[in-house]
Design a protein around this motif. Structure first.
Motif, PDB file in Angstrom:
ATOM      1  N   ASP A  78       0.833  -1.207   0.000  1.00 31.51           N
ATOM      2  CA  ASP A  78       0.000   0.000   0.000  1.00 31.51           C
ATOM      3  C   ASP A  78       0.868   1.257   0.000  1.00 31.51           C
ATOM      4  OD1 ASP A  78      -2.357  -1.406  -0.051  1.00 31.51           O
ATOM      5  OD2 ASP A  78      -2.685  -1.313   2.110  1.00 31.51           O
ATOM      6  N   ALA A  79       1.950   1.222   0.785  1.00 33.23           N
ATOM      7  CA  ALA A  79       2.855   2.375   0.851  1.00 33.23           C
ATOM      8  C   ALA A  79       3.591   2.567  -0.473  1.00 33.23           C
ATOM      9  CB  ALA A  79       3.850   2.191   1.989  1.00 33.23           C
ATOM     10  N   TYR A  80       4.024   1.461  -1.091  1.00 36.55           N
ATOM     11  CA  TYR A  80       4.734   1.574  -2.375  1.00 36.55           C
ATOM     12  C   TYR A  80       3.821   2.174  -3.453  1.00 36.55           C
ATOM     13  CZ  TYR A  80       7.899  -1.755  -0.117  1.00 36.55           C
ATOM     14  OH  TYR A  80       8.757  -2.378   0.752  1.00 36.55           O
ATOM     15  N   ARG A  81       2.561   1.775  -3.458  1.00 35.94           N
ATOM     16  CA  ARG A  81       1.626   2.312  -4.446  1.00 35.94           C
ATOM     17  C   ARG A  81       1.413   3.804  -4.249  1.00 35.94           C
ATOM     18  NH1 ARG A  81      -2.481  -2.750  -3.545  1.00 35.94           N
ATOM     19  NH2 ARG A  81      -1.558  -4.199  -5.093  1.00 35.94           N
ATOM     20  N   THR A  82       1.450   4.241  -2.992  1.00 33.25           N
ATOM     21  CA  THR A  82       1.292   5.661  -2.703  1.00 33.25           C
ATOM     22  C   THR A  82       2.516   6.452  -3.163  1.00 33.25           C
ATOM     23  OG1 THR A  82      -0.108   5.186  -0.778  1.00 33.25           O
ATOM     24  CG2 THR A  82       0.929   7.361  -0.877  1.00 33.25           C
ATOM     25  N   VAL A  83       3.692   5.896  -2.909  1.00 31.79           N
ATOM     26  CA  VAL A  83       4.937   6.570  -3.272  1.00 31.79           C
ATOM     27  C   VAL A  83       5.162   6.558  -4.779  1.00 31.79           C
ATOM     28  CG1 VAL A  83       7.446   6.509  -3.012  1.00 31.79           C
ATOM     29  CG2 VAL A  83       5.987   6.057  -1.039  1.00 31.79           C
ATOM     30  N   HIS A  84       4.711   5.483  -5.455  1.00 26.24           N
ATOM     31  CA  HIS A  84       4.895   5.335  -6.903  1.00 26.24           C
ATOM     32  C   HIS A  84       3.529   5.190  -7.583  1.00 26.24           C
ATOM     33  CE1 HIS A  84       9.183   4.693  -6.115  1.00 26.24           C
ATOM     34  NE2 HIS A  84       8.837   3.809  -5.202  1.00 26.24           N
ATOM     35  N   PRO A  85       2.742   6.266  -7.626  1.00 31.05           N
ATOM     36  CA  PRO A  85       1.366   6.163  -8.135  1.00 31.05           C
ATOM     37  C   PRO A  85       1.277   5.751  -9.593  1.00 31.05           C
ATOM     38  CG  PRO A  85       2.018   8.470  -7.881  1.00 31.05           C
ATOM     39  CD  PRO A  85       3.086   7.645  -7.236  1.00 31.05           C
ATOM     40  N   GLY A  86       2.332   5.954 -10.363  1.00 32.07           N
ATOM     41  CA  GLY A  86       2.281   5.588 -11.773  1.00 32.07           C
ATOM     42  C   GLY A  86       2.700   4.167 -12.062  1.00 32.07           C
ATOM     43  N   ARG A  87       3.049   3.397 -11.039  1.00 32.15           N
ATOM     44  CA  ARG A  87       3.555   2.051 -11.250  1.00 32.15           C
ATOM     45  C   ARG A  87       2.502   0.989 -10.940  1.00 32.15           C
ATOM     46  NH1 ARG A  87       8.973   1.951 -12.345  1.00 32.15           N
ATOM     47  NH2 ARG A  87       8.267  -0.014 -13.257  1.00 32.15           N
ATOM     48  N   LYS A  88       2.592  -0.130 -11.680  1.00 29.07           N
ATOM     49  CA  LYS A  88       1.699  -1.260 -11.456  1.00 29.07           C
ATOM     50  C   LYS A  88       2.373  -2.222 -10.483  1.00 29.07           C
ATOM     51  CE  LYS A  88       0.599  -0.910 -16.371  1.00 29.07           C
ATOM     52  NZ  LYS A  88       0.698  -1.619 -17.680  1.00 29.07           N
ATOM     53  N   ILE A  89       1.864  -2.265  -9.250  1.00 27.86           N
ATOM     54  CA  ILE A  89       2.441  -3.127  -8.214  1.00 27.86           C
ATOM     55  C   ILE A  89       1.348  -4.061  -7.708  1.00 27.86           C
ATOM     56  CG2 ILE A  89       3.675  -3.221  -6.024  1.00 27.86           C
ATOM     57  CD1 ILE A  89       4.614  -0.376  -6.518  1.00 27.86           C
ATOM     58  N   ARG A  90       1.506  -5.348  -7.997  1.00 25.15           N
ATOM     59  CA  ARG A  90       0.502  -6.350  -7.617  1.00 25.15           C
ATOM     60  C   ARG A  90       1.010  -7.177  -6.446  1.00 25.15           C
ATOM     61  NH1 ARG A  90      -0.350 -11.450 -10.209  1.00 25.15           N
ATOM     62  NH2 ARG A  90       0.938 -10.736 -11.973  1.00 25.15           N
ATOM     63  N   LEU A  91       0.081  -7.525  -5.539  1.00 25.11           N
ATOM     64  CA  LEU A  91       0.425  -8.327  -4.362  1.00 25.11           C
ATOM     65  C   LEU A  91      -0.266  -9.677  -4.442  1.00 25.11           C
ATOM     66  CD1 LEU A  91       1.664  -8.664  -1.525  1.00 25.11           C
ATOM     67  CD2 LEU A  91      -0.405  -7.570  -0.602  1.00 25.11           C
ATOM     68  N   GLU A  92       0.492 -10.744  -4.257  1.00 26.22           N
ATOM     69  CA  GLU A  92      -0.048 -12.102  -4.246  1.00 26.22           C
ATOM     70  C   GLU A  92       0.265 -12.746  -2.897  1.00 26.22           C
ATOM     71  OE1 GLU A  92       1.653 -14.167  -7.531  1.00 26.22           O
ATOM     72  OE2 GLU A  92       0.402 -13.146  -9.034  1.00 26.22           O
ATOM     73  N   LEU A  93      -0.782 -13.169  -2.178  1.00 29.70           N
ATOM     74  CA  LEU A  93      -0.616 -13.777  -0.864  1.00 29.70           C
ATOM     75  C   LEU A  93      -1.219 -15.179  -0.848  1.00 29.70           C
ATOM     76  CD1 LEU A  93      -1.632 -10.779   1.445  1.00 29.70           C
ATOM     77  CD2 LEU A  93       0.681 -11.539   0.860  1.00 29.70           C
ATOM     78  N   PRO A  94      -0.684 -16.083  -0.019  1.00 28.68           N
ATOM     79  CA  PRO A  94      -1.250 -17.438   0.090  1.00 28.68           C
ATOM     80  C   PRO A  94      -2.552 -17.411   0.882  1.00 28.68           C
ATOM     81  CG  PRO A  94       0.518 -17.160   1.677  1.00 28.68           C
ATOM     82  CD  PRO A  94       0.495 -15.891   0.849  1.00 28.68           C
ATOM     83  N   GLU A  95      -3.340 -18.466   0.744  1.00 36.35           N
ATOM     84  CA  GLU A  95      -4.590 -18.548   1.501  1.00 36.35           C
ATOM     85  C   GLU A  95      -4.313 -18.675   2.990  1.00 36.35           C
ATOM     86  OE1 GLU A  95      -7.009 -21.661  -0.004  1.00 36.35           O
ATOM     87  OE2 GLU A  95      -7.265 -20.756  -1.997  1.00 36.35           O
ATOM     88  N   ASP A  96      -3.288 -19.435   3.354  1.00 33.56           N
ATOM     89  CA  ASP A  96      -2.929 -19.596   4.756  1.00 33.56           C
ATOM     90  C   ASP A  96      -1.972 -18.487   5.179  1.00 33.56           C
ATOM     91  OD1 ASP A  96      -4.426 -21.935   4.778  1.00 33.56           O
ATOM     92  OD2 ASP A  96      -2.696 -23.175   4.233  1.00 33.56           O
ATOM     93  N   SER A  97      -2.068 -18.101   6.453  1.00 32.36           N
ATOM     94  CA  SER A  97      -1.177 -17.074   6.964  1.00 32.36           C
ATOM     95  C   SER A  97       0.239 -17.629   7.116  1.00 32.36           C
ATOM     96  CB  SER A  97      -1.673 -16.555   8.322  1.00 32.36           C
ATOM     97  OG  SER A  97      -1.636 -17.599   9.286  1.00 32.36           O
ATOM     98  N   CYS A  98       1.199 -16.733   7.089  1.00 31.62           N
ATOM     99  CA  CYS A  98       2.602 -17.121   7.235  1.00 31.62           C
ATOM    100  C   CYS A  98       3.173 -16.388   8.441  1.00 31.62           C
ATOM    101  CB  CYS A  98       3.386 -16.785   5.961  1.00 31.62           C
ATOM    102  SG  CYS A  98       5.072 -17.418   5.946  1.00 31.62           S
ATOM    103  N   GLU A  99       3.160 -17.064   9.585  1.00 32.55           N
ATOM    104  CA  GLU A  99       3.706 -16.485  10.804  1.00 32.55           C
ATOM    105  C   GLU A  99       5.194 -16.787  10.864  1.00 32.55           C
ATOM    106  OE1 GLU A  99       1.935 -14.765  13.012  1.00 32.55           O
ATOM    107  OE2 GLU A  99      -0.010 -15.059  12.036  1.00 32.55           O
ATOM    108  N   LEU A 100       5.976 -15.778  11.228  1.00 33.67           N
ATOM    109  CA  LEU A 100       7.420 -15.964  11.228  1.00 33.67           C
ATOM    110  C   LEU A 100       8.052 -15.189  12.374  1.00 33.67           C
ATOM    111  CD1 LEU A 100       9.901 -17.094   9.604  1.00 33.67           C
ATOM    112  CD2 LEU A 100       9.978 -14.871   8.457  1.00 33.67           C
ATOM    113  N   TYR A 101       8.944 -15.869  13.108  1.00 33.74           N
ATOM    114  CA  TYR A 101       9.740 -15.192  14.122  1.00 33.74           C
ATOM    115  C   TYR A 101      10.940 -14.587  13.399  1.00 33.74           C
ATOM    116  CZ  TYR A 101      12.323 -14.209  18.401  1.00 33.74           C
ATOM    117  OH  TYR A 101      12.999 -13.579  19.423  1.00 33.74           O
ATOM    118  N   CYS A 102      11.004 -13.274  13.381  1.00 29.17           N
ATOM    119  CA  CYS A 102      12.013 -12.608  12.559  1.00 29.17           C
ATOM    120  C   CYS A 102      12.334 -11.227  13.126  1.00 29.17           C
ATOM    121  CB  CYS A 102      11.500 -12.460  11.123  1.00 29.17           C
ATOM    122  SG  CYS A 102      10.026 -11.396  10.984  1.00 29.17           S
TER     123      CYS A 102
END
Length: 213
Positions: A78-102
């Protein structure tokens, strides 16, 4: 080394600026311009050396927490789309959540560099795809962009400091620290980063593979 080089670089720059302010014939002006370009390159290398050292230190001292990578990517895109309004940025997420200790800040920084790299290596007509997937006990975070192919070199070398994927004739002083950050962040999480050309001239994809356990 970078500290020791700063003073002679400053002295050389001051001397060149003084010389450039004097009346010069065309040939002499050409040599001064070449010297200035070389000096700019040296200064950029010195800055990159210092930045690489700071990056390695920040990786060692980062705070760690359990996060939902899908949520993190959603906010980031969402932030990248705001900063680069002229660019096509698509997001693909899995159906299951991905929890990570990081280290969330490091993951976010790596993602920033991946997207910045994709923006710089493509045009407004090209699409950038940010994706998250799960595979065999790992979370796979990737960014792909159209319009680019990796050069004919060992791709692992791209992730070392001062190695650049970009065309130096266009980018100038870009020295590849963004890709170096990816290697540092992935290794800090026990993972790996790789780059590959997509089939059928589909572009380039960078993938960070991080174990979930």
């Amino acid at each position: 080394l970078s500290h020791e080089l700063k003073t002679p670089i400053a002295i050389t720059r001051s001397s060149l600026e003084n010389l450039a302010s004097q009346p010069l014939d065309a040939e002499s002006r050409q040599y001064v311009d070449r010297a200035s370009e070389g000096l700019d390159r040296q200064a950029a290398i010195v800055r990159a050396m210092s930045e690489a050292q700071r990056l390695e230190g920040s990786v060692k001292t980062a705070d760690w927490d359990m996060v939902n990578l899908g949520d993190m990517l959603g906010h980031s895109v969402d932030a990248y789309r705001t900063v680069h309004p002229g660019r096509k940025i698509r997001l693909e997420l899995p159906e299951d959540s991905c929890e990570l200790y990081c280290a969330p800040e490091l993951i976010a920084q790596a993602l920033d560099k991946l997207v910045d790299n994709a923006i710089g290596l493509s045009t407004e007509e090209d699409e950038i795809v940010v994706s998250l997937d799960r595979e065999e006990g790992c979370c796979l975070l990737s960014v792909a962009n159209q319009g680019t192919r990796l050069p004919g070199v060992l791709h692992d070398h791209l992730f070392y400091s001062l190695v650049s994927l970009r065309d130096k004739r266009v980018i100038g002083q870009h020295l590849g620290l963004g890709l170096h950050i990816l290697r540092l962040v992935s290794e800090a999480h026990g993972g790996k980063v790789k780059a590959r050309n997509l089939p059928n001239d589909g572009g380039v994809q960078f993938i960070i593979r991080i174990p979930t356990t």
